[in-house]
Design a protein around this motif. Structure first.
Motif, mmCIF file in Angstrom:
data_model
loop_
_atom_site.group_PDB
_atom_site.id
_atom_site.type_symbol
_atom_site.label_atom_id
_atom_site.label_comp_id
_atom_site.label_asym_id
_atom_site.label_seq_id
_atom_site.Cartn_x
_atom_site.Cartn_y
_atom_site.Cartn_z
ATOM 1 N N TYR A 142 0.844 -1.191 0.000
ATOM 2 C CA TYR A 142 0.000 0.000 0.000
ATOM 3 C C TYR A 142 0.878 1.238 0.000
ATOM 4 C CZ TYR A 142 0.794 0.521 5.040
ATOM 5 O OH TYR A 142 1.363 0.685 6.269
ATOM 6 N N VAL A 143 0.277 2.323 -0.420
ATOM 7 C CA VAL A 143 0.940 3.621 -0.455
ATOM 8 C C VAL A 143 0.194 4.563 0.467
ATOM 9 C CG1 VAL A 143 1.360 5.651 -1.900
ATOM 10 C CG2 VAL A 143 1.838 3.380 -2.798
ATOM 11 N N GLU A 144 0.945 5.210 1.348
ATOM 12 C CA GLU A 144 0.386 6.322 2.118
ATOM 13 C C GLU A 144 0.600 7.561 1.267
ATOM 14 O OE1 GLU A 144 -1.137 6.506 5.063
ATOM 15 O OE2 GLU A 144 -0.843 4.447 5.738
ATOM 16 N N PHE A 145 -0.473 8.212 0.895
ATOM 17 C CA PHE A 145 -0.411 9.378 0.027
ATOM 18 C C PHE A 145 -0.832 10.604 0.825
ATOM 19 C CE2 PHE A 145 -2.694 12.297 -2.826
ATOM 20 C CZ PHE A 145 -1.678 12.591 -3.725
ATOM 21 N N VAL A 146 -0.132 11.711 0.632
ATOM 22 C CA VAL A 146 -0.471 12.936 1.348
ATOM 23 C C VAL A 146 -0.321 14.120 0.402
ATOM 24 C CG1 VAL A 146 1.869 13.294 2.236
ATOM 25 C CG2 VAL A 146 -0.065 14.199 3.512
ATOM 26 N N CYS A 147 -1.155 15.112 0.585
ATOM 27 C CA CYS A 147 -0.994 16.359 -0.166
ATOM 28 C C CYS A 147 -1.292 17.518 0.779
ATOM 29 C CB CYS A 147 -1.898 16.409 -1.387
ATOM 30 S SG CYS A 147 -3.620 16.707 -1.027
ATOM 31 N N GLY A 148 -0.677 18.644 0.484
ATOM 32 C CA GLY A 148 -0.897 19.819 1.309
ATOM 33 C C GLY A 148 -0.563 21.072 0.530
ATOM 34 N N HIS A 149 -1.120 22.186 0.989
ATOM 35 C CA HIS A 149 -0.880 23.443 0.285
ATOM 36 C C HIS A 149 -1.099 24.630 1.200
ATOM 37 C CE1 HIS A 149 -5.294 24.093 -0.234
ATOM 38 N NE2 HIS A 149 -5.298 22.777 -0.290
#
Length: 194
Positions: A142-149
């Motif tokens: 699995y991939v832990e995906f994160v985004c932020g801005h």
């Protein structure tokens, strides 16, 4: 509604992170450049560890990658992508905490901003950044995906071989407030045998 549509079309940089079933990761970012730049200026897309970075982490049997968009000078001075991957490698914090720390402490609290002259006055620009990052767990696939801005909004998407369609979303600042970064994440699974 029209004002929300405008917010979604203000930025045009694209960042991409890909991974395979063996843990190989690759990261890239486009660079739209800035208006009236100095001749010979090189942006963050061309500097490893600034605009993008990816690394296999053998001690965690995982891989990590990051792609950043925004004001290039902020990204280049702070090597944002490298910092994200190093913190994934060296820390036990979850990805959302790591990303929030980078956006909040490094960018907002230090108040690293560009200035521009506007009719004889200094006008401070917001520290506009957007980041996608991931950590790929090779054991569990699995991939832990994160985004932020720190911008008004950011679009992101992801896809894996167990999803029938790509997943896309736009996150937005609440009440036009740029005092705190927006950070979100998810776990994306892959079929164990490709």
């Amino acid at each position: 509604k029209e004002k929300e549509k405008e917010k979604d079309h203000l930025y045009d940089t694209v960042g991409v992170i890909c991974c395979d079933d063996k843990g190989n990761v690759a990261s890239s970012v486009s660079s739209g450049g800035i208006a009236l730049k100095y001749e010979g200026r090189i942006g963050e897309a061309a500097i490893a560890g600034s605009g993008c970075y990816a690394q296999y982490i053998p001690q965690k049997f995982s891989s990590a990658a990051c792609s950043v968009s925004g004001i290039g000078e902020l990204v280049m001075e702070n090597f944002i992508s490298l910092r994200f991957v190093e913190q994934v490698r060296d820390s036990s914090k979850d990805l959302e905490d790591i990303l929030f720390h980078i956006l909040n402490d490094v960018i907002i609290k230090q108040k690293i901003v560009e200035t521009q002259k506007n009719f004889g006055e200094q006008k401070f620009m917001d520290p506009a950044l957007g980041l996608i990052g991931l950590q790929y767990n090779l054991n569990e696939k699995y991939v832990e995906f994160v985004c932020g801005h720190t911008t008004q909004s950011m679009a992101f998407g992801y896809f894996s071989n167990v999803l029938s369609n790509p997943q896309v979303s736009i996150t937005r600042q609440q009440n036009d407030c740029l005092s705190s970064p927006v950070v979100s994440g998810c776990r994306v699974y892959f079929q164990k045998d490709f």
